[in-house]
Scaffold this motif. Structure first.
Motif, PDB file in Angstrom:
ATOM      1  N   GLY A 130      74.398  14.408  75.588  1.00  0.00           N
ATOM      2  CA  GLY A 130      73.881  13.956  74.131  1.00  0.00           C
ATOM      3  C   GLY A 130      74.628  14.911  73.202  1.00  0.00           C
ATOM      4  O   GLY A 130      74.528  16.205  72.924  1.00  0.00           O
ATOM      5  N   THR A 162      65.832   7.056  76.166  1.00  0.00           N
ATOM      6  CA  THR A 162      66.593   7.464  77.257  1.00  0.00           C
ATOM      7  C   THR A 162      65.362   7.776  78.303  1.00  0.00           C
ATOM      8  O   THR A 162      64.545   8.107  78.178  1.00  0.00           O
ATOM      9  CB  THR A 162      67.559   8.466  77.320  1.00  0.00           C
ATOM     10  OG1 THR A 162      66.782   9.822  76.565  1.00  0.00           O
ATOM     11  CG2 THR A 162      68.711   8.443  76.401  1.00  0.00           C
ATOM     12  N   VAL A 178      68.794  11.966  73.131  1.00  0.00           N
ATOM     13  CA  VAL A 178      69.003  12.394  74.676  1.00  0.00           C
ATOM     14  C   VAL A 178      68.297  13.698  74.686  1.00  0.00           C
ATOM     15  O   VAL A 178      67.581  13.928  75.908  1.00  0.00           O
ATOM     16  CB  VAL A 178      70.610  13.023  75.090  1.00  0.00           C
ATOM     17  CG1 VAL A 178      70.697  13.265  76.385  1.00  0.00           C
ATOM     18  CG2 VAL A 178      71.334  11.362  74.646  1.00  0.00           C
TER      19      VAL A 178
END
Length: 376
Positions: A153, A128, A161
């Motif tokens: 997340g 990410t 995340v």
């Protein structure tokens, strides 16, 4: 209302969030690495607590469906000594606040409550990155990407995340568990079945422990706890089921046979679960447009609260977003300010008398083991 949530992870926490958002008319898409809901076993029994997990299900408007999953009698608890002596035998009188359900069945009612297409299966996240102005990009292992104005997340211990918010990695807690299953226990493994009883059983010593549950379909599910370093487990070849079973069984030499049978007579290969945790009180500074829930936010060693906290996180985040539909940052701030202290609290197991009983038994054993001094 212009909120649309991108949720990574279709575990209980992520699905609860998606469901609560749906109840409030807020769209969400859940991206899950597994190819389908049936890709793997979803684990064993969960006790869903009236002070967190059940509150989440109420917010998700799924309490009736939940009650239909409850396995009656499973709140019974037995505590045994390693020699098989029964130290505590607590019946399920129907008044307990922690009814037991199968994790997979609970997950399924959440999946069934969502609009078709909400969960996108087979989307494993590679990385990410921040795009700026509260937006983030998720790249999947197949090379595809998605941009998110609200990214959550819910992707567990090794969250992809989390690096957007925290560089703190999970660390080994110094203990692992080995899982085993015994099927058709009352007929094929009667001694072990009698030891476990109708609900759960605990045998605890400072350096070895066995926890077992009676699941649906006359199945016993055991968790064998061993506080050993990772290299100790690495020396065991878990691809050789017979050898691994024998090696783990050696550690319980001298224990009652009805207890060691939960290891040596297992109908499945022993499954190693290495336990990791984030530091207690793990938190991060507010980053616009992204947050975490469940194990991604506050991974801890199993204590009966993980699933409950993940579901409550999802429900509370969903409610905050519904309440602040025009201000995502206000919603995320409100959620995190409540979640951080909640997840840092030390959980207590049902019944303080259990700990007291174990302590009293250990003290009594120590008194027996130490001969009295002459003249006393």
């Amino acid at each position: 209302m212009h909120i649309s949530a991108t949720i990574i992870g279709a575990g209980l926490g992520g699905l609860t969030l998606a469901r609560v958002l749906h109840v409030h008319g807020i769209p969400a898409t859940v991206y899950e690495a597994e190819p389908s809901p049936a890709a793997r076993s979803q684990g064993g029994m969960l006790d869903i607590h009236d002070h967190n997990g059940q509150l989440a299900l109420e917010a998700a408007d799924l309490m009736d469906e939940f009650r239909g999953l409850v396995l009656e009698g499973r709140q019974a608890m037995r505590v045994l000594a390693p020699d098989g002596t029964v130290l505590l035998d607590k019946a399920d009188d129907g008044t307990g606040g922690r009814p037991e359900v199968q994790r997979g069945e609970l997950r399924q009612i959440l999946l069934d409550s969502l609009p078709a297409g909400t969960v996108q299966w087979g989307h494993k996240v590679r990385c990410t990155r921040t795009l700026g102005e509260g937006h983030h990009e998720v790249t999947f292992t197949d090379g595809s990407t998605v941009a998110a104005g609200l990214l959550v997340g819910a992707d567990g211990a090794w969250s992809r995340v989390r690096p957007l918010l925290s560089t703190t990695p999970p660390e080994y807690v110094g203990k692992s568990v080995v899982e085993t299953y015994l099927f058709d226990a009352d007929t094929r493994h009667p001694a072990a079945a009698q030891a476990v009883g109708g609900g759960s059983m605990i045998v605890h010593t400072p350096d070895r422990e066995i926890f077992a549950h009676r699941e649906r379909g006359d199945t016993l599910h055991a968790y064998v706890g061993l506080p050993e370093p990772q290299n100790w487990f690495a020396a065991i070849d878990f691809t050789d089921a017979a050898a691994a079973t024998a090696r783990i069984g050696q550690e319980f030499d001298g224990w009652a046979p009805e207890l060691t049978a939960l290891i040596t007579d297992a109908d499945t290969a022993p499954l190693l679960r290495t336990l990791y945790a984030l530091p207690t009180g793990h938190r991060w500074d507010r980053v616009p447009g992204v947050t975490l829930l469940g194990d991604a936010a506050h991974l801890m060693a199993p204590n009966g609260e993980g699933a409950n906290l993940a579901m409550l996180d999802g429900a509370e985040l969903g409610k905050a977003l519904a309440h602040h539909a025009d201000d995502i940052e206000a919603a995320l701030t409100e959620y995190e300010q409540a979640m951080f202290p909640r997840s840092a609290e030390t959980p207590t197991f049902e019944g303080d008398e259990l700990i007291e009983l174990l302590s009293a038994h250990e003290a009594a054993q120590n008194r027996i083991a130490v001969p009295a001094e002459k003249g006393h």
